[in-house]
Enzyme design. Structure first.
Site, PDB file in Angstrom:
ATOM      1  N   TYR A 109      39.253  44.624  48.641  1.00 36.04           N
ATOM      2  CA  TYR A 109      40.405  45.241  47.951  1.00 36.04           C
ATOM      3  C   TYR A 109      40.007  46.598  47.356  1.00 36.04           C
ATOM      4  O   TYR A 109      40.710  47.597  47.546  1.00 36.04           O
ATOM      5  CB  TYR A 109      40.914  44.290  46.861  1.00 36.04           C
ATOM      6  CG  TYR A 109      42.220  44.723  46.239  1.00 36.04           C
ATOM      7  CD1 TYR A 109      43.425  44.564  46.912  1.00 36.04           C
ATOM      8  CD2 TYR A 109      42.247  45.304  44.974  1.00 36.04           C
ATOM      9  CE1 TYR A 109      44.623  44.959  46.349  1.00 36.04           C
ATOM     10  CE2 TYR A 109      43.446  45.707  44.399  1.00 36.04           C
ATOM     11  CZ  TYR A 109      44.625  45.529  45.088  1.00 36.04           C
ATOM     12  OH  TYR A 109      45.814  45.938  44.532  1.00 36.04           O
ATOM     13  N   ASN A 134      53.835  51.350  49.471  1.00 33.21           N
ATOM     14  CA  ASN A 134      53.511  50.344  48.459  1.00 33.21           C
ATOM     15  C   ASN A 134      52.929  49.053  49.034  1.00 33.21           C
ATOM     16  O   ASN A 134      52.162  48.378  48.360  1.00 33.21           O
ATOM     17  CB  ASN A 134      54.803  50.034  47.670  1.00 33.21           C
ATOM     18  CG  ASN A 134      54.699  48.729  46.919  1.00 33.21           C
ATOM     19  OD1 ASN A 134      54.064  48.648  45.866  1.00 33.21           O
ATOM     20  ND2 ASN A 134      55.314  47.674  47.454  1.00 33.21           N
ATOM     21  N   ILE A 137      49.185  43.803  37.125  1.00 32.01           N
ATOM     22  CA  ILE A 137      50.648  43.805  36.987  1.00 32.01           C
ATOM     23  C   ILE A 137      51.180  42.402  37.317  1.00 32.01           C
ATOM     24  O   ILE A 137      50.706  41.752  38.250  1.00 32.01           O
ATOM     25  CB  ILE A 137      51.284  44.846  37.952  1.00 32.01           C
ATOM     26  CG1 ILE A 137      50.635  46.227  37.770  1.00 32.01           C
ATOM     27  CG2 ILE A 137      52.795  44.920  37.753  1.00 32.01           C
ATOM     28  CD1 ILE A 137      50.777  46.864  36.412  1.00 32.01           C
ATOM     29  N   VAL A 167      53.838  47.365  58.144  1.00 27.85           N
ATOM     30  CA  VAL A 167      53.196  48.682  58.029  1.00 27.85           C
ATOM     31  C   VAL A 167      51.947  48.825  58.898  1.00 27.85           C
ATOM     32  O   VAL A 167      51.475  49.938  59.115  1.00 27.85           O
ATOM     33  CB  VAL A 167      52.839  49.037  56.560  1.00 27.85           C
ATOM     34  CG1 VAL A 167      54.085  49.195  55.713  1.00 27.85           C
ATOM     35  CG2 VAL A 167      51.873  48.007  55.958  1.00 27.85           C
ATOM     36  N   SER A 169      45.207  51.532  43.080  1.00 28.66           N
ATOM     37  CA  SER A 169      44.955  50.482  42.083  1.00 28.66           C
ATOM     38  C   SER A 169      43.853  50.934  41.143  1.00 28.66           C
ATOM     39  O   SER A 169      43.015  51.771  41.502  1.00 28.66           O
ATOM     40  CB  SER A 169      44.512  49.209  42.800  1.00 28.66           C
ATOM     41  OG  SER A 169      44.061  48.237  41.891  1.00 28.66           O
ATOM     42  N   LYS A 210      41.495  50.391  48.126  1.00 32.37           N
ATOM     43  CA  LYS A 210      42.243  51.141  47.120  1.00 32.37           C
ATOM     44  C   LYS A 210      41.527  52.449  46.753  1.00 32.37           C
ATOM     45  O   LYS A 210      42.176  53.462  46.468  1.00 32.37           O
ATOM     46  CB  LYS A 210      42.507  50.273  45.891  1.00 32.37           C
ATOM     47  CG  LYS A 210      43.444  49.101  46.186  1.00 32.37           C
ATOM     48  CD  LYS A 210      44.800  49.590  46.734  1.00 32.37           C
ATOM     49  CE  LYS A 210      45.795  48.470  46.932  1.00 32.37           C
ATOM     50  NZ  LYS A 210      47.116  48.940  47.362  1.00 32.37           N
TER      51      LYS A 210
HETATM   52  P1  NAI Z   1      53.647  41.493  45.961  1.00 29.39           P
HETATM   53  O1  NAI Z   1      52.851  40.497  46.736  1.00 29.39           O
HETATM   54  O2  NAI Z   1      54.571  41.018  44.900  1.00 29.39           O
HETATM   55  O3  NAI Z   1      54.468  42.456  46.943  1.00 29.39           O
HETATM   56  C1  NAI Z   1      53.870  43.009  48.088  1.00 29.39           C
HETATM   57  C2  NAI Z   1      54.916  43.137  49.178  1.00 29.39           C
HETATM   58  O4  NAI Z   1      54.288  43.712  50.327  1.00 29.39           O
HETATM   59  C3  NAI Z   1      55.501  41.786  49.622  1.00 29.39           C
HETATM   60  O5  NAI Z   1      56.901  41.843  49.626  1.00 29.39           O
HETATM   61  C4  NAI Z   1      54.935  41.592  51.017  1.00 29.39           C
HETATM   62  O6  NAI Z   1      55.800  40.873  51.881  1.00 29.39           O
HETATM   63  C5  NAI Z   1      54.752  43.026  51.462  1.00 29.39           C
HETATM   64  N1  NAI Z   1      53.817  43.147  52.570  1.00 29.39           N
HETATM   65  C6  NAI Z   1      52.624  42.516  52.737  1.00 29.39           C
HETATM   66  N2  NAI Z   1      52.087  42.861  53.914  1.00 29.39           N
HETATM   67  C7  NAI Z   1      52.942  43.730  54.509  1.00 29.39           C
HETATM   68  C8  NAI Z   1      52.949  44.425  55.735  1.00 29.39           C
HETATM   69  N3  NAI Z   1      51.961  44.287  56.630  1.00 29.39           N
HETATM   70  N4  NAI Z   1      53.984  45.253  56.017  1.00 29.39           N
HETATM   71  C9  NAI Z   1      55.003  45.383  55.137  1.00 29.39           C
HETATM   72  N5  NAI Z   1      55.076  44.729  53.965  1.00 29.39           N
HETATM   73  C10 NAI Z   1      54.057  43.911  53.657  1.00 29.39           C
HETATM   74  O7  NAI Z   1      52.543  42.475  45.346  1.00 29.39           O
HETATM   75  P2  NAI Z   1      52.628  43.670  44.292  1.00 29.39           P
HETATM   76  O8  NAI Z   1      51.769  43.294  43.167  1.00 29.39           O
HETATM   77  O9  NAI Z   1      54.012  44.085  44.057  1.00 29.39           O
HETATM   78  O10 NAI Z   1      51.846  44.779  45.125  1.00 29.39           O
HETATM   79  C11 NAI Z   1      52.417  46.001  45.548  1.00 29.39           C
HETATM   80  C12 NAI Z   1      51.308  47.024  45.660  1.00 29.39           C
HETATM   81  O11 NAI Z   1      50.734  47.218  44.368  1.00 29.39           O
HETATM   82  C13 NAI Z   1      50.160  46.611  46.577  1.00 29.39           C
HETATM   83  O12 NAI Z   1      49.715  47.733  47.320  1.00 29.39           O
HETATM   84  C14 NAI Z   1      49.091  46.161  45.600  1.00 29.39           C
HETATM   85  O13 NAI Z   1      47.797  46.265  46.126  1.00 29.39           O
HETATM   86  C15 NAI Z   1      49.336  47.145  44.461  1.00 29.39           C
HETATM   87  N6  NAI Z   1      48.785  46.755  43.175  1.00 29.39           N
HETATM   88  C16 NAI Z   1      49.156  45.582  42.579  1.00 29.39           C
HETATM   89  C17 NAI Z   1      48.607  45.240  41.356  1.00 29.39           C
HETATM   90  C18 NAI Z   1      48.944  43.954  40.650  1.00 29.39           C
HETATM   91  O14 NAI Z   1      48.233  43.591  39.699  1.00 29.39           O
HETATM   92  N7  NAI Z   1      49.990  43.256  41.026  1.00 29.39           N
HETATM   93  C19 NAI Z   1      47.627  46.108  40.680  1.00 29.39           C
HETATM   94  C20 NAI Z   1      47.340  47.325  41.394  1.00 29.39           C
HETATM   95  C21 NAI Z   1      47.897  47.631  42.599  1.00 29.39           C
END
Ligand code: NAI
Length: 259
Positions: free
Chosen positions: A160, A94, A193, A69, A147, A164
């Site tokens: 972070y 996302n 999460i 992205v 977030s 956000k």
């Molecule tokens: P995760 O680490 O399980 O999944 C994130 C995905 O994004 C991974 O598959 C990764 O390969 C991909 N990714 C990373 N850099 C990338 C790039 N440059 N281009 C394309 N894909 C890329 O994390 P999660 O928890 O599912 O996070 C998803 C979203 O939710 C993020 O934006 C995170 O900041 C947000 N979030 C997560 C929370 C949590 O507690 N897990 C809480 C609040 C928000």
């Protein structure tokens, strides 16, 4: 499925970034389960293909496209190709990253810049590519993953929270710009999460189990959130059920921020 028995995204095309794992994967599966053809994108092609397998195992439709992205040209290329081939109804920005907890002064500038690049520029790039298409067709829904950390201060998470908070307010601006064209933009603001990103936070703590229990105790619902619960909210905001909702940041934090 909706109460009519038909999915809310029947005949629609949804593109989800960062859909190889966690919230993105749960969202891709949810949108596909409700009838969408889902374009799963991620830098992790193995995980992305796995997400598509999970979708196809249930007889639903998806495809994987490798996409970083932070690469504006690549994002534009994938979004335009998808739109030309199948159309584009829903974009879920996302993809996001965290980093090792550090105070402002201890955070490497390169770390700060990388977090901004993925979490902010990634969302910007997605919108930049999709909005002209959605505006010209006078329909479409964007959901950005912000977030709880974009609403409150979190010690040692300055980069972070910076990104956000920016995503949340950027979403409001996009909503204001696109509303006249019948395009909606909303955000979700999840608390903690259970994903690999969440696990990475605990693994940095001296006693990860204790840190987890302490974290759970801080939430009125006494547990952390699940990716599927965020996917539910994203699906709602992307669907016609939210047809009069735009510029909103839907908080999913087990009551943390109100208590
Ligand atoms: P995760 O680490 O399980 O999944 C994130 C995905 O994004 C991974 O598959 C990764 O390969 C991909 N990714 C990373 N850099 C990338 C790039 N440059 N281009 C394309 N894909 C890329 O994390 P999660 O928890 O599912 O996070 C998803 C979203 O939710 C993020 O934006 C995170 O900041 C947000 N979030 C997560 C929370 C949590 O507690 N897990 C809480 C609040 C928000």
């Amino acid at each position: 499925m909706s109460s009519t028995g038909r999915g809310r995204f029947e005949d629609e095309v949804a593109l989800v970034t960062g859909a190889a794992a966690g919230i993105g994967r749960a969202t891709a599966e949810r949108l596909a389960a409700e009838g969408a053809h889902v374009v799963v994108t991620d830098v992790d092609s193995e995980g992305g293909e796995e997400t598509v397998e999970l979708i196809e195992e249930k007889g639903e439709n998806g495809e994987f496209r490798e996409l970083d992205v932070t690469n504006a040209e690549a994002v534009e290329g994938v979004v335009e190709t998808v739109a030309d081939e199948r159309g584009l109804d829903v974009l879920v920005n996302n993809a996001g990253i965290g980093y090792e907890a550090r105070s402002v002064e201890e955070t490497e500038l390169s770390t700060r810049d990388r977090v901004i690049d993925v979490n902010c520029n990634g969302v910007w790039n997605g919108c930049r590519a999709a909005l002209p298409i959605m505006k010209s067709q006078e329909s479409g829904a964007v959901v950005n993953v912000a977030s709880l950390g974009g609403m409150i201060g979190l010690p040692k998470q300055a980069a972070y929270t910076l990104t956000k908070g920016a995503v949340l307010n950027f979403t409001r601006t996009v909503a204001a710009e696109c509303g006249p064209y019948g395009v909606r933009a909303n955000a979700v603001c999840p608390g903690f999460i259970e994903t690999s990103l969440g696990e990475a936070f605990f693994s940095q703590q001296e006693d990860p189990e204790k840190a987890r229990r302490r974290m759970e105790a801080q939430y009125p619902l006494k547990r952390l959130g699940k990716p599927e619960e965020v996917a539910d909210a994203i699906a709602y905001l992307a669907s016609d059920e939210a047809s009069y909702v735009t510029g909103h940041g839907l908080v999913l934090d087990g009551g943390y921020s109100m208590s």
